[in-house]
Design an enzyme around this catalytic site. Structure first.
Site, PDB file in Angstrom:
ATOM      1  N   CYS A 210       0.851  -1.203   0.113  1.00  0.00           N
ATOM      2  CA  CYS A 210       0.188  -0.155  -0.234  1.00  0.00           C
ATOM      3  C   CYS A 210       0.504   1.149  -0.221  1.00  0.00           C
ATOM      4  O   CYS A 210       0.623   2.230  -1.124  1.00  0.00           O
ATOM      5  CB  CYS A 210      -1.026  -0.023   1.456  1.00  0.00           C
ATOM      6  SG  CYS A 210      -0.386   0.221   2.690  1.00  0.00           S
TER       7      CYS A 210
ATOM      8  N   HIS B  51      -6.253   1.900  -4.157  1.00  0.00           N
ATOM      9  CA  HIS B  51      -5.052   1.338  -2.833  1.00  0.00           C
ATOM     10  C   HIS B  51      -4.331   0.147  -3.418  1.00  0.00           C
ATOM     11  O   HIS B  51      -5.104  -0.921  -4.239  1.00  0.00           O
ATOM     12  CB  HIS B  51      -5.634   1.668  -1.654  1.00  0.00           C
ATOM     13  CG  HIS B  51      -6.299   0.497  -1.004  1.00  0.00           C
ATOM     14  ND1 HIS B  51      -6.855  -0.027  -0.541  1.00  0.00           N
ATOM     15  CD2 HIS B  51      -8.071   0.576  -2.157  1.00  0.00           C
ATOM     16  CE1 HIS B  51      -8.056  -1.026  -0.327  1.00  0.00           C
ATOM     17  NE2 HIS B  51      -8.553  -0.895  -1.687  1.00  0.00           N
TER      18      HIS B  51
ATOM     19  N   HIS C 267      -2.463   1.200   6.843  1.00  0.00           N
ATOM     20  CA  HIS C 267      -2.699   1.384   5.461  1.00  0.00           C
ATOM     21  C   HIS C 267      -3.006   2.385   4.951  1.00  0.00           C
ATOM     22  O   HIS C 267      -3.767   3.581   5.680  1.00  0.00           O
ATOM     23  CB  HIS C 267      -4.323   0.394   5.262  1.00  0.00           C
ATOM     24  CG  HIS C 267      -4.510  -0.156   4.177  1.00  0.00           C
ATOM     25  ND1 HIS C 267      -3.889  -1.206   3.096  1.00  0.00           N
ATOM     26  CD2 HIS C 267      -5.443  -0.390   2.817  1.00  0.00           C
ATOM     27  CE1 HIS C 267      -4.272  -1.121   2.016  1.00  0.00           C
ATOM     28  NE2 HIS C 267      -5.393  -0.403   1.727  1.00  0.00           N
TER      29      HIS C 267
END
Length: 373
Positions: free
Chosen positions: A287, A347, A335
């Site tokens: 990510c 993402h 994240h």
């Protein structure tokens, strides 16, 4: 006759009473059954679809934490490897320098011997071949010249630097091994989470899986509407029918700076690629790796981890979100994704689903947004 009639009448009354009792018993049983069926204290069977949805959300959060820890370990490992390479070069140069200084001191000792007519303390120390003894005996040297004293002091300093460099190399090796072990453990634990997520889905029937996707899509659309209303943005496409996946919007029509548009265009072009642990492309990304490379293409240098990116950017409120802004999730910031517009973001999700477009949720996981460039 009278007796028989009376007996028959009594018998009839008894029979009617028996039937009444039986009817009452049956009616009571029915009523009791009805009451039991609507007993507010009774618990309904748990919904397997909602259970699966909740468990998958938990697993995603746990996996995100492992992903961030893995990326941090990789970052430490990369730095330790660079430090090791630099230390090894320093060791070679320092070893050559100390060796040259030792030879020079040997020549001074020889001169001292020839001019003094004997073997001086300096000579014995320098020619002993034992640097440790040389350094420890410096305080006893009384008959050396000022020039020799300076050279010996320089030698002592460089010898100490050589020893320090060797110690640093040992520390670098230890750090590298520790981070490799840490990464291996995280990867093993994460694979267990991935397998558990697969098992959760495998336990559902095809019909239940379809219902799970329908509920997730409905929740995503509701969340997107809430985010759009908060940000004053426009919709950036509708989900694909039956898949809960957003169509890729055209970033050029979404606003934001030219650098943000460049970063967003790159990130969107990666949709469909795999999630790769510690990945920075080109075949796959994690990510924060995707965000770092995307913004790097736009000429902006970002830190390596999601938490560091969160700390480095300029805070942005939901009402001010623009395409290219980074959006962060889960307590501890584990994240990150890039906002597209219309309540959606791109993402590197997880190894199960790869790089995709999702809807920004305003409940629970979302922690904040940051702007760069």
């Amino acid at each position: 006759m009278e007796h028989r009639y009376g007996g028959s009448q009594v018998s009839g009354r008894a029979s009617r009473r028996g039937r009444s009792v039986a009817v009452a018993a049956i009616t009571g049983a029915i009523l009791l059954g009805t009451v039991a069926s609507v007993d507010p204290g009774a618990q309904a069977a748990p919904d397997p679809i909602n259970q699966a949805k909740a468990r998958l959300a938990q697993l995603d959060e746990q996996t995100a934490k492992m992903q961030e820890s893995y990326t941090e370990a990789q970052d430490v490992l990369d730095k330790a490897q660079k430090d090791l390479e630099r230390s090894q070069k320093d060791l070679k140069a320092q070893s050559e320098k100390v060796s040259a200084m030792r030879k020079a001191l040997g020549r001074v000792a020889l001169s001292d011997y020839q001019s003094g007519g004997g073997v001086s303390t300096t000579t014995r120390l320098v020619t002993s071949g034992d640097p440790g003894r040389l350094l420890s005996g410096l305080a006893t040297v009384q008959n050396v010249s000022e020039r020799t004293t300076s050279q010996l002091q320089d030698f002592q300093a460089e010898q100490a630097r050589l020893k320090s460099t060797k110690s640093q190399i040992e520390a670098d090796h230890a750090t590298i091994q520790a981070q490799r072990d840490h990464k291996a453990k995280l990867l093993a634990d994460a694979k267990k989470k991935e397998q558990e997520a697969k098992s959760v889905l495998d336990r559902l029937t095809a019909q239940q899986k379809a219902e799970l996707e329908r509920r997730q899509a409905a929740e995503a659309l509701a969340s997107a509407g809430d985010t759009v209303s908060r940000s004053g943005g426009r919709s950036a496409g509708q989900p694909n029918a039956g898949q809960g996946q957003a169509l890729i919007p055209s970033p050029s029509s979404q606003g934001g700076s030219s650098r943000a548009q460049s970063a967003l265009s790159f990130a969107l072009a990666q949709v469909g690629k795999s999630y790769v642990w510690g990945g920075t492309g080109p075949n796959g990304y994690d990510c924060s790796g995707l965000m770092m490379v995307a913004w790097g293409k736009a000429g902006v240098s970002l830190p390596r981890t999601a938490a560091a990116q969160y700390a480095a950017g300029t805070p942005v409120s939901v009402s001010d979100l623009q395409p290219g802004d980074l959006v962060f999730f889960y307590p501890g910031i584990t994240h990150v994704g890039m906002y597209i517009g219309g309540g959606k973001y791109v993402h590197a999700s997880n190894p199960r689903t790869g790089i995709k477009i999702s809807v920004l949720s305003q409940h629970g996981a979302f922690q904040g947004a940051r702007r760069f460039g």
